[in-house]
Design a protein around this motif. Structure first.
Motif, PDB file in Angstrom:
ATOM      1  N   VAL A 151      -8.102  46.039 -18.568  1.00 31.68           N
ATOM      2  CA  VAL A 151      -7.830  46.149 -17.137  1.00 31.68           C
ATOM      3  C   VAL A 151      -7.879  44.780 -16.448  1.00 31.68           C
ATOM      4  O   VAL A 151      -7.033  44.482 -15.599  1.00 31.68           O
ATOM      5  CB  VAL A 151      -8.793  47.154 -16.469  1.00 31.68           C
ATOM      6  CG1 VAL A 151      -8.533  47.250 -14.978  1.00 31.68           C
ATOM      7  CG2 VAL A 151      -8.656  48.523 -17.129  1.00 31.68           C
ATOM      8  N   LYS A 152      -8.834  43.939 -16.809  1.00 29.89           N
ATOM      9  CA  LYS A 152      -8.930  42.619 -16.172  1.00 29.89           C
ATOM     10  C   LYS A 152      -7.674  41.795 -16.431  1.00 29.89           C
ATOM     11  O   LYS A 152      -7.166  41.126 -15.531  1.00 29.89           O
ATOM     12  CB  LYS A 152     -10.170  41.868 -16.658  1.00 29.89           C
ATOM     13  CG  LYS A 152     -11.455  42.436 -16.123  1.00 29.89           C
ATOM     14  CD  LYS A 152     -12.658  41.659 -16.595  1.00 29.89           C
ATOM     15  CE  LYS A 152     -13.939  42.317 -16.097  1.00 29.89           C
ATOM     16  NZ  LYS A 152     -15.137  41.635 -16.582  1.00 29.89           N
ATOM     17  N   GLU A 153      -7.161  41.851 -17.649  1.00 28.23           N
ATOM     18  CA  GLU A 153      -5.933  41.123 -17.979  1.00 28.23           C
ATOM     19  C   GLU A 153      -4.746  41.698 -17.216  1.00 28.23           C
ATOM     20  O   GLU A 153      -3.880  40.959 -16.733  1.00 28.23           O
ATOM     21  CB  GLU A 153      -5.662  41.165 -19.485  1.00 28.23           C
ATOM     22  CG  GLU A 153      -6.645  40.389 -20.316  1.00 28.23           C
ATOM     23  CD  GLU A 153      -7.910  41.174 -20.695  1.00 28.23           C
ATOM     24  OE1 GLU A 153      -8.174  42.241 -20.114  1.00 28.23           O
ATOM     25  OE2 GLU A 153      -8.640  40.694 -21.586  1.00 28.23           O
ATOM     26  N   ALA A 154      -4.719  43.022 -17.089  1.00 24.00           N
ATOM     27  CA  ALA A 154      -3.648  43.681 -16.343  1.00 24.00           C
ATOM     28  C   ALA A 154      -3.666  43.258 -14.883  1.00 24.00           C
ATOM     29  O   ALA A 154      -2.621  42.937 -14.301  1.00 24.00           O
ATOM     30  CB  ALA A 154      -3.778  45.203 -16.457  1.00 24.00           C
ATOM     31  N   VAL A 155      -4.850  43.232 -14.298  1.00 22.48           N
ATOM     32  CA  VAL A 155      -4.986  42.831 -12.898  1.00 22.48           C
ATOM     33  C   VAL A 155      -4.541  41.383 -12.714  1.00 22.48           C
ATOM     34  O   VAL A 155      -3.766  41.071 -11.793  1.00 22.48           O
ATOM     35  CB  VAL A 155      -6.436  43.034 -12.400  1.00 22.48           C
ATOM     36  CG1 VAL A 155      -6.675  42.319 -11.076  1.00 22.48           C
ATOM     37  CG2 VAL A 155      -6.735  44.518 -12.276  1.00 22.48           C
ATOM     38  N   ALA A 156      -5.007  40.495 -13.567  1.00 21.46           N
ATOM     39  CA  ALA A 156      -4.648  39.078 -13.439  1.00 21.46           C
ATOM     40  C   ALA A 156      -3.134  38.879 -13.511  1.00 21.46           C
ATOM     41  O   ALA A 156      -2.561  38.119 -12.718  1.00 21.46           O
ATOM     42  CB  ALA A 156      -5.347  38.260 -14.526  1.00 21.46           C
ATOM     43  N   ALA A 182       1.950  42.704 -28.459  1.00 22.04           N
ATOM     44  CA  ALA A 182       2.392  41.515 -29.200  1.00 22.04           C
ATOM     45  C   ALA A 182       3.851  41.190 -28.906  1.00 22.04           C
ATOM     46  O   ALA A 182       4.212  40.018 -28.698  1.00 22.04           O
ATOM     47  CB  ALA A 182       2.185  41.724 -30.701  1.00 22.04           C
ATOM     48  N   LEU A 183       4.689  42.203 -28.863  1.00 25.80           N
ATOM     49  CA  LEU A 183       6.114  41.989 -28.624  1.00 25.80           C
ATOM     50  C   LEU A 183       6.366  41.514 -27.195  1.00 25.80           C
ATOM     51  O   LEU A 183       7.129  40.566 -26.972  1.00 25.80           O
ATOM     52  CB  LEU A 183       6.884  43.276 -28.921  1.00 25.80           C
ATOM     53  CG  LEU A 183       8.379  43.186 -29.120  1.00 25.80           C
ATOM     54  CD1 LEU A 183       8.778  42.077 -30.084  1.00 25.80           C
ATOM     55  CD2 LEU A 183       8.916  44.528 -29.612  1.00 25.80           C
ATOM     56  N   LEU A 184       5.727  42.132 -26.223  1.00 25.56           N
ATOM     57  CA  LEU A 184       5.906  41.714 -24.832  1.00 25.56           C
ATOM     58  C   LEU A 184       5.358  40.313 -24.591  1.00 25.56           C
ATOM     59  O   LEU A 184       5.952  39.530 -23.832  1.00 25.56           O
ATOM     60  CB  LEU A 184       5.256  42.711 -23.879  1.00 25.56           C
ATOM     61  CG  LEU A 184       6.028  44.008 -23.676  1.00 25.56           C
ATOM     62  CD1 LEU A 184       5.181  45.025 -22.929  1.00 25.56           C
ATOM     63  CD2 LEU A 184       7.337  43.749 -22.939  1.00 25.56           C
ATOM     64  N   HIS A 191       5.371  42.769 -15.654  1.00 27.01           N
ATOM     65  CA  HIS A 191       4.872  44.049 -15.142  1.00 27.01           C
ATOM     66  C   HIS A 191       4.629  45.015 -16.308  1.00 27.01           C
ATOM     67  O   HIS A 191       3.588  45.669 -16.368  1.00 27.01           O
ATOM     68  CB  HIS A 191       5.871  44.644 -14.139  1.00 27.01           C
ATOM     69  CG  HIS A 191       5.420  45.930 -13.542  1.00 27.01           C
ATOM     70  ND1 HIS A 191       4.922  46.019 -12.267  1.00 27.01           N
ATOM     71  CD2 HIS A 191       5.375  47.187 -14.046  1.00 27.01           C
ATOM     72  CE1 HIS A 191       4.583  47.278 -12.014  1.00 27.01           C
ATOM     73  NE2 HIS A 191       4.863  48.003 -13.081  1.00 27.01           N
ATOM     74  N   ALA A 192       5.591  45.083 -17.224  1.00 33.44           N
ATOM     75  CA  ALA A 192       5.449  45.978 -18.379  1.00 33.44           C
ATOM     76  C   ALA A 192       4.241  45.591 -19.226  1.00 33.44           C
ATOM     77  O   ALA A 192       3.506  46.464 -19.709  1.00 33.44           O
ATOM     78  CB  ALA A 192       6.723  45.945 -19.226  1.00 33.44           C
ATOM     79  N   LEU A 193       4.014  44.302 -19.414  1.00 40.23           N
ATOM     80  CA  LEU A 193       2.856  43.860 -20.186  1.00 40.23           C
ATOM     81  C   LEU A 193       1.563  44.241 -19.483  1.00 40.23           C
ATOM     82  O   LEU A 193       0.606  44.687 -20.122  1.00 40.23           O
ATOM     83  CB  LEU A 193       2.904  42.356 -20.450  1.00 40.23           C
ATOM     84  CG  LEU A 193       1.728  41.778 -21.231  1.00 40.23           C
ATOM     85  CD1 LEU A 193       1.568  42.445 -22.595  1.00 40.23           C
ATOM     86  CD2 LEU A 193       1.887  40.265 -21.379  1.00 40.23           C
ATOM     87  N   ALA A 194       1.524  44.111 -18.166  1.00 38.73           N
ATOM     88  CA  ALA A 194       0.324  44.501 -17.423  1.00 38.73           C
ATOM     89  C   ALA A 194       0.032  45.989 -17.611  1.00 38.73           C
ATOM     90  O   ALA A 194      -1.117  46.375 -17.835  1.00 38.73           O
ATOM     91  CB  ALA A 194       0.488  44.164 -15.940  1.00 38.73           C
ATOM     92  N   ILE A 195       1.059  46.805 -17.554  1.00 39.57           N
ATOM     93  CA  ILE A 195       0.892  48.249 -17.758  1.00 39.57           C
ATOM     94  C   ILE A 195       0.366  48.520 -19.177  1.00 39.57           C
ATOM     95  O   ILE A 195      -0.511  49.357 -19.387  1.00 39.57           O
ATOM     96  CB  ILE A 195       2.225  48.987 -17.525  1.00 39.57           C
ATOM     97  CG1 ILE A 195       2.742  48.787 -16.092  1.00 39.57           C
ATOM     98  CG2 ILE A 195       2.111  50.470 -17.877  1.00 39.57           C
ATOM     99  CD1 ILE A 195       1.834  49.295 -15.004  1.00 39.57           C
TER     100      ILE A 195
END
Length: 129
Positions: free
Chosen positions: A90-95, A53-55, A78-82
């Motif tokens: 994972v799909k959101e991280a990849v996108a 939420a914060l990121l 990048h931090a939000l993806a991690i």
């Protein structure tokens, strides 16, 4: 946090963010940097949903105030993806990492450490799909 005192780091950064939220405008880089740091310790403390939420909030503001290729904006994405990956998204991280890598490939040399870290994370996340 590096000393293993994650709960203490959370408490301290929450105070810093609270003060900066009342003394600095929403778009101030120091305020955003403190929120980004707090998100990192939230994740380290197992508070992944709070970190996300914060990121997401930080990135929303950076999207208005910083150019797409700004290092702080890319670092937050990048931090939000991690953090998405840590939450099983994972799909959101990849996108998100695909966008980060695309920008870094246009702006950084192939040997640049930041570009390589994002590319490696993307490769790893793709292997999880």
């Amino acid at each position: 946090q590096a000393n293993g005192q994650v709960k203490e780091a959370v408490a301290l950064l929450e105070k810093v963010v609270e003060i900066r939220n009342t003394t600095l405008p929403e778009t101030h880089p120091d305020r955003l940097a403190s929120q980004h740091a707090l998100a990192g310790v939230y994740q380290a403390n197992g508070q992944v949903k709070e970190a996300i939420a914060l990121l997401e909030k930080v990135i929303e503001i950076q999207a208005i105030t910083l150019p797409e290729k700004h290092p702080s904006r890319l670092a937050s994405q990048h931090a939000l993806a991690i953090t998405y990956q840590a939450n099983g998204q994972v799909k959101e991280a990849v996108a998100l990492l695909e966008k980060v890598v695309e920008v870094k490939r246009m702006t950084l040399l192939a040997s640049h450490p930041s570009r390589r870290v994002s590319e490696d994370a993307l490769s790893y996340f793709l292997s999880l799909l």
